[in-house]
Design a protein around this motif. Structure first.
Motif, short mmCIF file in Angstrom:
data_model
loop_
_atom_site.label_atom_id
_atom_site.label_comp_id
_atom_site.label_asym_id
_atom_site.label_seq_id
_atom_site.Cartn_x
_atom_site.Cartn_y
_atom_site.Cartn_z
N ASP A 172 -28.46 -56.88 22.04
CA ASP A 172 -27.81 -55.58 22.12
C ASP A 172 -27.62 -55.10 23.56
N ILE A 173 -28.58 -55.42 24.41
CA ILE A 173 -28.46 -55.00 25.81
C ILE A 173 -27.27 -55.67 26.47
N GLU A 174 -27.13 -56.96 26.26
CA GLU A 174 -26.00 -57.68 26.85
C GLU A 174 -24.68 -57.24 26.23
N THR A 175 -24.71 -56.89 24.95
CA THR A 175 -23.50 -56.40 24.30
C THR A 175 -23.07 -55.07 24.90
N LEU A 176 -24.04 -54.20 25.17
CA LEU A 176 -23.73 -52.91 25.81
C LEU A 176 -23.11 -53.12 27.19
N LEU A 177 -23.64 -54.05 27.95
CA LEU A 177 -23.10 -54.32 29.28
C LEU A 177 -21.71 -54.94 29.18
N ASP A 178 -21.52 -55.83 28.20
CA ASP A 178 -20.20 -56.45 28.01
C ASP A 178 -19.17 -55.39 27.59
N LEU A 179 -19.58 -54.50 26.69
CA LEU A 179 -18.70 -53.39 26.29
C LEU A 179 -18.31 -52.56 27.50
N SER A 180 -19.29 -52.27 28.34
CA SER A 180 -19.03 -51.45 29.52
C SER A 180 -18.02 -52.12 30.45
N ASP A 181 -18.15 -53.43 30.62
CA ASP A 181 -17.20 -54.16 31.46
C ASP A 181 -15.78 -54.09 30.91
N ASN A 182 -15.68 -54.02 29.59
CA ASN A 182 -14.35 -54.00 28.97
C ASN A 182 -13.75 -52.60 28.87
N ILE A 183 -14.58 -51.57 29.10
CA ILE A 183 -14.07 -50.20 29.12
C ILE A 183 -13.74 -49.77 30.55
N LEU A 184 -14.64 -50.05 31.48
CA LEU A 184 -14.50 -49.58 32.86
C LEU A 184 -13.22 -50.12 33.51
N GLY A 185 -12.39 -49.21 33.97
CA GLY A 185 -11.16 -49.59 34.64
C GLY A 185 -10.03 -49.97 33.71
N ARG A 186 -10.28 -49.97 32.41
CA ARG A 186 -9.25 -50.37 31.46
C ARG A 186 -8.83 -49.24 30.53
N ALA A 187 -9.57 -48.14 30.57
CA ALA A 187 -9.23 -46.99 29.73
C ALA A 187 -8.06 -46.23 30.34
N PHE A 188 -7.40 -45.44 29.50
CA PHE A 188 -6.20 -44.72 29.94
C PHE A 188 -6.54 -43.60 30.90
N CYS A 189 -7.75 -43.02 30.76
CA CYS A 189 -8.15 -41.94 31.66
C CYS A 189 -9.63 -42.09 31.99
N ALA A 190 -10.18 -41.11 32.66
CA ALA A 190 -11.55 -41.21 33.17
C ALA A 190 -12.62 -41.02 32.10
N LEU A 191 -12.24 -40.59 30.88
CA LEU A 191 -13.25 -40.41 29.85
C LEU A 191 -13.96 -41.73 29.56
N GLY A 192 -13.19 -42.80 29.43
CA GLY A 192 -13.78 -44.10 29.15
C GLY A 192 -14.69 -44.56 30.27
N ASP A 193 -14.22 -44.44 31.51
CA ASP A 193 -15.04 -44.83 32.66
C ASP A 193 -16.34 -44.03 32.69
N GLY A 194 -16.23 -42.71 32.45
CA GLY A 194 -17.41 -41.86 32.48
C GLY A 194 -18.41 -42.22 31.40
N ALA A 195 -17.92 -42.66 30.25
CA ALA A 195 -18.82 -43.02 29.15
C ALA A 195 -19.70 -44.21 29.50
N THR A 196 -19.21 -45.09 30.37
CA THR A 196 -20.00 -46.27 30.73
C THR A 196 -21.12 -45.94 31.70
N SER A 197 -20.99 -44.84 32.45
CA SER A 197 -21.93 -44.55 33.54
C SER A 197 -23.38 -44.44 33.10
#
Length: 434
Positions: A372-397
Motif C-alpha cells: 500500500d505504501i508503494e501504491t500511494l507513492l505511485d499514485l502520487s507520481d501519476n497525479i503530480l503535474g498531470r492534474a488539470f489544476c492545483a487541487l490534484g498536486d496539493g492532494a499529493t503533498s
C-alpha cells in the motif's frame, strides 16, 4: 521575545464594532483611497509593484506585476475579482478579516480597481459563512452611502460598483478559473490556460483575481508607503502576513507578523504547545502543503524558506499536531476531503484522490499491506503535474511528505493490525519512532 508582531490588518480587530464604517473611519479608514485617487492609476500600480507585495492566496505571485498584465486601451471592460472562497482545511485568515474589518477589503478593492481601470468588482465568498456574508453586504451598503462606491467617487470622475457573489460551497472554486466559471453561472471547473484571466477572464475580458488578504493589504501600503512596507519581512518577501495557528497549541488564533518569522517564534507568541505535549508535525501553509516536523521549527516562513526545505508557504495555515496524533489518520481525513471536493474533470485527480481514500481507510482499519505504501507513492507520481489544476498536486503533498517522515508509522498500521494510536487496537506503539 526575539521578534515583534506587526498588527496592521488585525490592529483594530478588538475595537468596539470594528466592522462598521464609523469604527473604520476612526482608525483612518478610506484615507488611502483619497490619496490613491489623487494619483494616476499607473502611479498606484507602480507603488504596489515597488512595495513587493506578493499574493496571499498561496502562489505568492507579485501583485503589481499581475495588475500590470492587464492590457490598457483595449476597449474592453476590465474586472477585479476578489477570491474570498476560503475553504481549505486549517486555513482561517480571510474569513476572520472580513468578519472584523470588511471595509479594509472594500477600500483595497476600490484602489485596485482604480489602478487597473476596472469599473466593476466582484467579491466571491463561500456560501457557508452566512454571518460574514451579511456583514460584508452591509459594509458595501455603507461604503456606497458614504460616496466610496458608485459614480464619480469623491469627485474623482472614477466610477465603480462592487457585487458580492455567494458561492455554493465548492472548494474547487477557490481555483481562479473555476471561480470565474461559477461567477458566470456555469459549473465550477478549471479552464484550460492559455488564455489567462489577465487577457480573457470574466466574460472573456481582462480580469485580475486576487485573494482577500492581498487586496486588504493595499490601503496600508498606499497610506504607509513603500519604504515603510519593505521595513518589514525580508528582501524578497517584504511586508506583514496573517499566520493562522490551529491545533495543539495553547492559544490558537491569527497572529500577524513579518514574513520570515519562524514557527518557533510563533509558538512563543501562542504560548507553546498544549501543556505536557511535544510537537510532532505541522503544515506551513494548509493541508495542501508538504508536512514539516520539529526539525523545521526554525525555517523562515516566507516565500523562499519552505521551498528550500521541500514545502511551501501557501496560505500560512499552520496546523500544529502533537505526539498523540496518528499521522495516517490525519492524512486520511485530508485525502477524504480532496476526494470529495475533486470536480471530476480530469482523470488523475478524480481517480487518484478516490483511491487515496480507499487505501487510507484500509490502512487505518489494519487491513493494509506493505504494497500500500508503494501504491500511494505511485499514485502520487501519476497525479503530480498531470492534474488539470492545483487541487490534484496539493492532494499529493501530505501523502508523500508523511511517508517521507513517518514511514515507520505506516508500517506499524499493517504490522500491528490497526492504528497504533487506537487503544482498542494497540496499547503500545513499538518501533515507530514517535
Amino acid at each position: 521575545m526575539s521578534f515583534r508582531l506587526t498588527p496592521v490588518l488585525t490592529a483594530t480587530w478588538g475595537t468596539d464594532r470594528s466592522w462598521t464604517i464609523d469604527a473604520y473611519h476612526q482608525a483612518g479608514g478610506y484615507q488611502a483611497l483619497r490619496k490613491a485617487l489623487a494619483m494616476s492609476p499607473d502611479a498606484v500600480l507602480q507603488l504596489v509593484k515597488d512595495s513587493g507585495l506578493r499574493g496571499r492566496g498561496g502562489a505568492g505571485f507579485p501583485t503589481g506585476m499581475k495588475w500590470g498584465f492587464i492590457p490598457q486601451g483595449d476597449g474592453k471592460p476590465h474586472y477585479l475579482v476578489v477570491n474570498a472562497d476560503e475553504s481549505e482545511p486549517g486555513t482561517c485568515k480571510d474569513i476572520p478579516l472580513l468578519m472584523a474589518t470588511p471595509h479594509t477589503l472594500i477600500e483595497g478593492a476600490i484602489i485596485a480597481s482604480y489602478a487597473i481601470r476596472a469599473h466593476q468588482a466582484f467579491i466571491y465568498i463561500r456560501g457557508e459563512v452566512v454571518h460574514v456574508i451579511r456583514r460584508l453586504l452591509r459594509a458595501v451598503e455603507e461604503a456606497r452611502a458614504a460616496g466610496y462606491l458608485g459614480r464619480d467617487i469623491l469627485g474623482s470622475g472614477f466610477d465603480l460598483d462592487i457585487t458580492v457573489h455567494i458561492g455554493a460551497g465548492a472548494y474547487i472554486c477557490g481555483e481562479e478559473t473555476a471561480l470565474l466559471e461559477s461567477l458566470e453561472g456555469y459549473r465550477g471547473q478549471p479552464r484550460l490556460r492559455p488564455p489567462f484571466p489577465a487577457t480573457a477572464g470574466l466574460y472573456g475580458c481582462p480580469t485580475v483575481i486576487n485573494n482577500v488578504e492581498t487586496i486588504a493589504s493595499v490601503p496600508a501600503i498606499v497610506r504607509g508607503g513603500v519604504e515603510w512596507y519593505r521595513s518589514m519581512g525580508t528582501e524578497k518577501s517584504p511586508g506583514f502576513k496573517i499566520f493562522s495557528l490551529s491545533g495543539h497549541v495553547a492559544r490558537p488564533g491569527q497572529y500577524e507578523a513579518p514574513l520570515g518569522i519562524t514557527l518557533r517564534e510563533l509558538l512563543d507568541a501562542a504560548g507553546g504547545m498544549r501543556e505536557g505535549h511535544e510537537l510532532k508535525f505541522w503544515t506551513p501553509g494548509g493541508s495542501s502543503t508538504p508536512l514539516f516536523t520539529a526539525e523545521h521549527l526554525d525555517v523562515p516562513l516566507d516565500f523562499e524558506g519552505p521551498p528550500q526545505h521541500g514545502s511551501m508557504l501557501g496560505t500560512t495555515a499552520l496546523q500544529i499536531f502533537d505526539e498523540t496524533t496518528c499521522v495516517v489518520r490525519a492524512v486520511k481525513r485530508w485525502c477524504e476531503f480532496y476526494a470529495h471536493e475533486s470536480c471530476g474533470k480530469c482523470t488523475p485527480c478524480r481517480e487518484g484522490t478516490f483511491w487515496y481514500a480507499q487505501i487510507f481507510d484500509r490502512l487505518e482499519k489494519g487491513l493494509g499491506t506493505a504494497e500500500d505504501i508503494e501504491t500511494l507513492l505511485d499514485l502520487s507520481d501519476n497525479i503530480l503535474g498531470r492534474a488539470f489544476c492545483a487541487l490534484g498536486d496539493g492532494a499529493t503533498s501530505p501523502v508523500t511528505s508523511s511517508i517521507q517522515y513517518f514511514r515507520d508509522e505506516y508500517i506499524a498500521h499493517y504490522e500491528q493490525g490497526g492504528c497504533p494510536f487506537d487503544p482498542v487496537a494497540s496499547t503500545v506503539f513499538a518501533g515507530a519512532g514517535v
